[in-house]
Design a protein around this motif. Structure first.
Motif, mmCIF file in Angstrom:
data_model
loop_
_atom_site.group_PDB
_atom_site.id
_atom_site.type_symbol
_atom_site.label_atom_id
_atom_site.label_comp_id
_atom_site.label_asym_id
_atom_site.label_seq_id
_atom_site.Cartn_x
_atom_site.Cartn_y
_atom_site.Cartn_z
ATOM 1 N N PRO A 318 28.888 52.734 100.638
ATOM 2 C CA PRO A 318 28.063 53.911 100.347
ATOM 3 C C PRO A 318 26.615 53.648 100.735
ATOM 4 O O PRO A 318 25.980 54.476 101.370
ATOM 5 C CB PRO A 318 28.200 54.090 98.847
ATOM 6 C CG PRO A 318 29.160 53.083 98.361
ATOM 7 C CD PRO A 318 29.547 52.178 99.462
ATOM 8 N N SER A 319 26.087 52.499 100.329
ATOM 9 C CA SER A 319 24.752 52.130 100.780
ATOM 10 C C SER A 319 24.581 50.652 100.532
ATOM 11 O O SER A 319 25.128 50.098 99.579
ATOM 12 C CB SER A 319 23.674 52.905 100.040
ATOM 13 O OG SER A 319 23.446 52.304 98.791
ATOM 14 N N ALA A 320 23.861 50.003 101.407
ATOM 15 C CA ALA A 320 23.634 48.571 101.248
ATOM 16 C C ALA A 320 22.443 48.175 102.090
ATOM 17 O O ALA A 320 22.151 48.818 103.095
ATOM 18 C CB ALA A 320 24.870 47.795 101.683
ATOM 19 N N GLU A 321 21.761 47.132 101.628
ATOM 20 C CA GLU A 321 20.618 46.633 102.380
ATOM 21 C C GLU A 321 20.681 45.121 102.446
ATOM 22 O O GLU A 321 21.110 44.471 101.501
ATOM 23 C CB GLU A 321 19.313 47.056 101.698
ATOM 24 C CG GLU A 321 18.971 48.496 101.974
ATOM 25 C CD GLU A 321 17.865 49.006 101.083
ATOM 26 O OE1 GLU A 321 17.436 48.248 100.178
ATOM 27 O OE2 GLU A 321 17.430 50.138 101.277
ATOM 28 N N VAL A 322 20.271 44.615 103.555
ATOM 29 C CA VAL A 322 20.214 43.167 103.730
ATOM 30 C C VAL A 322 18.803 42.812 104.167
ATOM 31 O O VAL A 322 18.268 43.433 105.086
ATOM 32 C CB VAL A 322 21.223 42.702 104.798
ATOM 33 C CG1 VAL A 322 21.151 41.194 104.958
ATOM 34 C CG2 VAL A 322 22.632 43.138 104.443
ATOM 35 N N TYR A 323 18.191 41.844 103.479
ATOM 36 C CA TYR A 323 16.816 41.460 103.784
ATOM 37 C C TYR A 323 16.781 40.137 104.531
ATOM 38 O O TYR A 323 17.713 39.337 104.411
ATOM 39 C CB TYR A 323 16.017 41.352 102.486
ATOM 40 C CG TYR A 323 15.702 42.698 101.909
ATOM 41 C CD1 TYR A 323 14.450 43.271 102.089
ATOM 42 C CD2 TYR A 323 16.672 43.409 101.211
ATOM 43 C CE1 TYR A 323 14.183 44.530 101.573
ATOM 44 C CE2 TYR A 323 16.409 44.661 100.703
ATOM 45 C CZ TYR A 323 15.158 45.219 100.883
ATOM 46 O OH TYR A 323 14.882 46.454 100.391
ATOM 47 N N PRO A 324 15.726 39.897 105.267
ATOM 48 C CA PRO A 324 15.610 38.597 105.931
ATOM 49 C C PRO A 324 15.686 37.485 104.891
ATOM 50 O O PRO A 324 15.132 37.620 103.802
ATOM 51 C CB PRO A 324 14.216 38.642 106.573
ATOM 52 C CG PRO A 324 13.909 40.088 106.721
ATOM 53 C CD PRO A 324 14.580 40.771 105.573
ATOM 54 N N GLY A 325 16.363 36.427 105.222
ATOM 55 C CA GLY A 325 16.480 35.317 104.290
ATOM 56 C C GLY A 325 17.556 35.498 103.242
ATOM 57 O O GLY A 325 17.705 34.666 102.367
ATOM 58 N N ASP A 326 18.315 36.573 103.336
ATOM 59 C CA ASP A 326 19.465 36.724 102.441
ATOM 60 C C ASP A 326 20.629 35.919 102.982
ATOM 61 O O ASP A 326 20.812 35.815 104.185
ATOM 62 C CB ASP A 326 19.910 38.198 102.392
ATOM 63 C CG ASP A 326 19.113 38.999 101.381
ATOM 64 O OD1 ASP A 326 18.258 38.391 100.709
ATOM 65 O OD2 ASP A 326 19.341 40.215 101.272
ATOM 66 N N PHE A 327 21.399 35.363 102.076
ATOM 67 C CA PHE A 327 22.649 34.718 102.460
ATOM 68 C C PHE A 327 23.724 35.397 101.631
ATOM 69 O O PHE A 327 23.841 35.143 100.442
ATOM 70 C CB PHE A 327 22.582 33.216 102.175
ATOM 71 C CG PHE A 327 23.814 32.452 102.523
ATOM 72 C CD1 PHE A 327 25.040 33.060 102.750
ATOM 73 C CD2 PHE A 327 23.749 31.061 102.649
ATOM 74 C CE1 PHE A 327 26.160 32.341 103.067
ATOM 75 C CE2 PHE A 327 24.875 30.330 102.969
ATOM 76 C CZ PHE A 327 26.078 30.963 103.172
ATOM 77 N N ILE A 328 24.465 36.291 102.268
ATOM 78 C CA ILE A 328 25.424 37.088 101.527
ATOM 79 C C ILE A 328 26.828 36.561 101.755
ATOM 80 O O ILE A 328 27.278 36.449 102.900
ATOM 81 C CB ILE A 328 25.338 38.564 101.954
ATOM 82 C CG1 ILE A 328 23.970 39.100 101.539
ATOM 83 C CG2 ILE A 328 26.462 39.386 101.320
ATOM 84 C CD1 ILE A 328 23.617 40.403 102.160
ATOM 85 N N ALA A 329 27.486 36.199 100.675
ATOM 86 C CA ALA A 329 28.881 35.777 100.767
ATOM 87 C C ALA A 329 29.748 37.007 100.588
ATOM 88 O O ALA A 329 29.616 37.712 99.592
ATOM 89 C CB ALA A 329 29.193 34.744 99.705
ATOM 90 N N VAL A 330 30.582 37.301 101.554
ATOM 91 C CA VAL A 330 31.474 38.446 101.466
ATOM 92 C C VAL A 330 32.823 37.938 101.006
ATOM 93 O O VAL A 330 33.474 37.164 101.716
ATOM 94 C CB VAL A 330 31.595 39.160 102.831
ATOM 95 C CG1 VAL A 330 32.481 40.379 102.710
ATOM 96 C CG2 VAL A 330 30.226 39.535 103.363
#
Lengths: 561, 268, 212
Positions: A318-330
């Motif tokens: 629906p909505s999502a944001e990713v910022y520099p320096g994020d480490f997102i585990a999916v």
């Protein structure tokens, strides 16, 4: 061939060795084309009913030894070898590592029948024996006539175990049966192995030993040169050879904790203060922060985003944001749409909805001009697929990274220099001239990550980069990701490894049935009970908070204190 | 595993694959040795009808698959029509020379092509690979190592396709430097073929090892038992009768209702 | 234990074992099936060249002999060329080619054409010439089939020679030389070492006193 069989049939005399299930003495073996002997006068034996675990660094010959003990070498595979004494069990079964290359028939029943046919079992008895074997390994299928492709990887390995059981084996050889499974599959295959091991001899080669380290009677540790380093009960070996276990990259119980205590681990898992968003990006060592400009804008902004396969949405956010320096585990179960998410972000699946990359809209559409423009923008993303071999383009390791840089229009000399530096950082220096396919699995993986990272992408997408890797390589890959993250690259990593999600990632996205169901800061992102930046509108969000994450929070307090 | 997904199971599905194979080879030789244009035309017609009825595949789907037949028809007839030898010239332009003889021969070839294709599809659409190789092992004593190699490879083939898809994506992601000309085409093809074949070789090798670990003896067909028994049944007779009748129909029709009436196309 | 002091080497004999092993056949068949898929789609490429000038498509014909030479280059044993061509044809038949079962027969004859050339060199040569001859051999095989299948002897003489000249040339280039290139590229990846038998030297190295 016929005279060879004489030597391979179980020795008839054997006064002293009646108790031995398998035995080889004075083994010498050399792979064609290799310079050195793999085994030099090695002796090994296992008593009837003993459960033995063979440990060692990759390439030390554990799997080869397994094949010699079973007689597969040299009966089925020709490898030059000789030995003074050899005792091959009367009946044995074998389970290999790769779930996809153990079967020759398309259906479960046909595959099991294949084994029974080999044993000349009358047709009338077949179904009964198939059912019994499946039951033994805890594989509960609605129908025997089921396509093997419909099974999960973990179920396939249990099917492989079931077909080995049909041979009524006195000895079971297990060659890293859980290496290519997710945690759930690992759990299942080992409990199945334990369930069937009663009265049988087990010879196991494995790198991931959390599940069965204390179940075996005996551990044999090999040196990189193929010599036996230690041989004894698990507790003794684990205590005496801790350093070796670590340096061989073995997944022993507590390996994450030990790593977290090491200097490299402390840096990698260093907590990030999520409340103070700017301070979230500490450079390792100097504690410096990144320029603020990186933090004002999200690098990826998604709204009503949907990735499509054959005109059906396979992943919706629906909505999502990713910022520099994020480490997102999916994270999420198999087939939930994790890989589809990465593919649609990369433009490899058709997508709908809003998609902004580095502040610019990525426009969907098929027209040539639109497509070219989109492809140009998406080059700011780096991508690492699961199988490294499929992403190599050249025949020299040295050229592999250069190629990536040349595509980005870097002048050749500069590209060469930067590639050299990159290879050095990834521990691949000095083998420039070799073919990428000739590397070990860990090196291949590192090289594939290197080709994506060398370009310094704004976003890096990785599809289970640590899958099937030993502990050392896993940590090495995570360290590289962390270095890149600290320079401001946003990382999205699909993983089944909860330890990675909890310890190394800054945020965790959970995907279920094609929906982003939750998006939470990880325990590492301290103070992150809630972060306004990562919200999921609509869908069963908060109600469906996965238990793993609350467990992670609990765990986190322990780590940071 | 039948990729054709038949919606109906017909007599042809129930017949023994070996019988079907023999029967189709018989029809195949009949078609090869037919030099009468009318007979071959009726064969093409009759066996196409048989295919639509007996394959059990949805007719529209089957018709879709008949398009390649048309291409085969054009391809095999046109060059014979334009370049064949002959005395009665109908039309000549540069190197092209259509004579009466070459025209009919071309047409004959086209119909032959359609007849072959229908006969082949009669077998393919009604017989799965597993069935075919199982019955070849049991009835014709094909060594199991060959039969199982085929069955195992057919199982592995979709994995190669998946890898092809990934490879294509990976090349897109990595970006490929342009090289022009024949060299460019060859090196681009190599970028696909080499990794896929390398993976295939490794896979095939592993599967072979796994099969041998399951005590597979590739030569010993005698003591082997079989999960799927293949016996002869009344369906075999029915199918033999049906297809023989179809062939007879074509022959009689050619005799009574000749379209061309020119007899042997070899004109000797 | 009973006289187990003798080495494995003596029991097995040093000569590489004759005949095809399961892994030889499986590799041959799988590789050929992959090529068979290419064969199937090659038909549309082939049709593209058709409008250029008549029979120009023959220049692409050599692709359909590729399985025979490639399989030989990988396995280097008698029989694989024929098996490879049959396996590749099998895929085309499975996919419902317009040529039907004739393809299997073509496969056998084309494989045989290459096989005879390899046999003439006693299955030892992998030189470019041998491969080119083998590709041409397959082309001759398919030519013989054409005689029976499509009255090619009734073509005008110049057409006949142009058509089959191009086909033989194409066989030598595509099936011969291109496949040699491909096999060399595969050798560089290292996977083909799985398929090579051990040499006498490897066995002798086991006894090498330097290792004692």
């Amino acid at each position: 061939m016929s005279n060879a069989v004489v030597g391979l049939t179980p020795a008839q005399s054997a006064e002293t060795s009646l108790e031995q299930a398998v035995c080889v003495e004075g083994l010498r073996l050399k792979y064609p084309g290799e310079d050195r002997l793999m085994f030099k006068d090695l002796s090994f034996s296992a008593a009837r009913g003993e459960k033995v675990l063979l440990l060692g660094p990759s390439g030390c010959g554990k799997s080869t030894l397994l094949q010699v003990l079973s007689g597969m070498i040299p009966r089925a595979t020709e490898v030059p070898m000789k030995c003074e004494v050899q005792r091959v069990p009367d009946s044995w079964g074998y389970v290999f590592q790769d779930p996809d290359t153990q079967f020759c028939m398309p259906y479960v029943d046909e595959e099991l029948a294949f084994v029974l046919e080999n044993l000349s079992v009358p047709r009338e008895e077949m179904r009964e024996r198939m059912q019994a074997a499946l039951e033994e390994v805890g594989l509960d299928l609605d129908e025997l006539h089921m396509p093997i492709t419909h099974l999960s990887q973990g179920m396939k390995q249990r099917l492989a175990l079931a077909s080995a059981l049909l041979l009524e084996p006195e000895v079971l050889f297990l060659d890293e049966p859980s290496a290519l499974l997710d945690p759930e599959g690992r759990e299942q295959i080992w409990s199945a192995v334990k369930a069937v091991s009663e009265g049988r001899t087990l010879i196991i080669v494995e790198h991931r030993i959390e599940e069965m380290a204390h179940y075996v009677d005996r551990v044999v540790l090999f040196s990189p040169e193929g010599e036996i380093l230690g041989d004894g009960p698990p507790a003794v070996i684990f205590a005496d050879y801790e350093q070796e276990l670590k340096s061989y990259g073995i997944w022993y119980p507590g390996v994450w904790k030990d790593y977290a205590r090491s200097p490299a681990g402390k840096e990698l898992f260093a907590p990030i203060d999520g409340k103070d968003q700017v301070a979230g990006n500490r450079l390792p060592g100097d504690g410096g922060t990144l320029p603020d400009v990186l933090h004002r804008e999200p690098v990826i902004r998604l709204g009503a985003f949907r990735g499509m396969r054959w005109n059906k949405p396979v992943i919706s956010l629906p909505s999502a944001e990713v910022y520099p320096g994020d480490f997102i585990a999916v994270i999420g179960p198999n087939g939930a749409g994790k890989s589809s998410l990465l593919l649609s972000l990369m433009g490899l699946l058709r997508a709908e909805g809003t998609y902004e990359l580095c502040g610019e809209k990525v426009i969907q559409g098929k027209r040539r001009k639109v497509r070219k423009e989109r492809e140009r923008k998406l080059r700011q993303i780096g991508f690492v697929f699961q199988n490294p071999e499929l992403q190599f383009l050249t025949e020299r390791i040295g050229d592999e990274v250069v190629y990536s840089l040349l595509v980005d229009q870097m002048p050749p000399e500069e590209a060469q220099m930067q590639a050299d530096r990159c290879l050095e950082r990834f521990g691949l220096k000095g083998m420039d001239g070799r073919h990428p396919y000739q590397l070990s699995t860990g090196q291949k993986r590192r090289l594939s990550v290197a080709t994506a990272m060398a370009r310094q992408p704004a976003v890096l997408l990785l599809d289970e980069p640590t899958f099937g890797q030993d502990a050392r390589n896993t940590f090495a890959i995570l360290e590289m990701c962390e270095q890149l993250r600290c320079t401001g690259t946003a990382i999205l990593m699909v993983t089944h490894e909860m330890e990675i999600a909890q310890r190394a990632a800054t945020h965790i996205w959970e995907i279920r049935e094609g929906q982003l169901t939750s998006s939470m800061p990880s325990p590492r992102w301290s103070g992150g009970t809630e972060s306004k930046r990562h919200t999921v509108a609509g869908v069963n969000g908060a109600a469906d908070t996965p238990s793993v994450i609350s467990a992670a929070h609990h765990h986190h307090t322990g780590v940071s204190s | 595993m039948n990729i054709w997904n038949p919606v109906r199971i017909t007599w042809l599905h129930r017949a023994n694959p070996v019988v079907k194979l023999g029967l189709i080879i018989g029809l195949f030789f009949m078609t090869v040795l037919t030099h009468n244009l009318d007979f071959v035309m009726y064969q093409a017609f009759v066996f196409t009808v048989c295919l639509l009825v007996l394959s059990g595949v949805k007719p529209w789907k089957m018709l879709l698959f008949l398009i390649p037949f048309l291409l085969a028809f054009i391809s095999s007839s046109s060059s014979m029509m334009l370049f064949g030898k002959g005395d009665t010239i109908w039309w000549e332009w540069g190197l092209f020379r259509v004579s009466e003889e070459s025209f009919y021969r071309g047409l004959h070839l086209g119909f032959k092509g359609i007849a072959f294709a229908s006969e082949g599809l009669l077998l393919v659409t009604t017989t799965s690979s597993v069935d075919l190789f199982y019955s070849l092992m049991q009835k014709l004593r094909l060594a199991p190592k060959y039969a199982y190699s085929f069955m195992a490879s057919i199982r592995l083939l979709p994995m190669v396709w998946e890898e092809y898809v990934i490879r294509r994506q990976a090349l897109k992601v990595r970006g490929v430097l342009p090289i022009r000309g024949i060299r460019g085409i060859v090196s681009r093809a190599g970028l696909y073929v080499v990794p896929l074949l390398a993976q295939s070789i490794r896979r095939a090798h592993r599967v072979a090892a796994a099969m041998e670990a399951k005590q597979f003896d590739g030569d010993g067909a005698k003591s082997r038992t079989y999960y799927y028994p293949f016996r002869y049944s009344r369906y075999d007779l029915l199918v033999i009768g049906l297809l023989a009748a179809a062939a007879c129909c074509a022959y009689i029709a050619a005799g009574y209702f000749p379209w061309f009436g020119i007899g042997d196309v070899r004109f000797d | 234990m009973n006289g187990l002091g003798t080495s494995m080497q003596e029991k097995l004999g040093v000569q590489p074992r004759k005949g095809l092993r399961l892994s030889d056949i499986l590799v041959t068949v799988l590789v050929s099936l992959v090529l068979g898929v290419i064969y199937h789609f090659w038909g549309s490429v082939y049709n593209l060249l058709k409008p250029l000038f008549f029979e120009a498509d023959e220049l692409l014909y050599g692709m359909w002999f590729a399985a025979a030479t490639l399989a030989y280059l990988l396995i280097r044993k008698p029989g694989v060329a024929i098996i490879a061509e049959v396996a590749a044809a099998h895929v085309e038949v499975l996919f419902g080619s317009g040529w039907g079962l004739t393809l299997l027969l073509y496969g056998v004859i084309q494989g045989l054409g290459a096989e005879l050339v390899f046999a003439a060199f006693r299955y030892r040569s992998t030189s470019a010439w041998t491969l080119a001859f083998a590709g041409a051999g397959s082309a001759v095989g398919s030519m013989i089939m054409d005689f029976y299948y499509s009255y090619t002897d009734d073509l005008q003489a110049w057409m006949f020679f142009a058509k089959y000249g191009m086909r033989i040339f194409s066989g030598a280039i595509i099936a011969g030389l291109l496949m040699l290139l491909l096999a060399k590229a595969l050798d560089r990846t290292g996977v083909t070492s799985l398929l090579r038998p051990a040499s006498r030297k490897d066995y002798e190295a086991l006894e090498d006193p330097r290792h004692v």
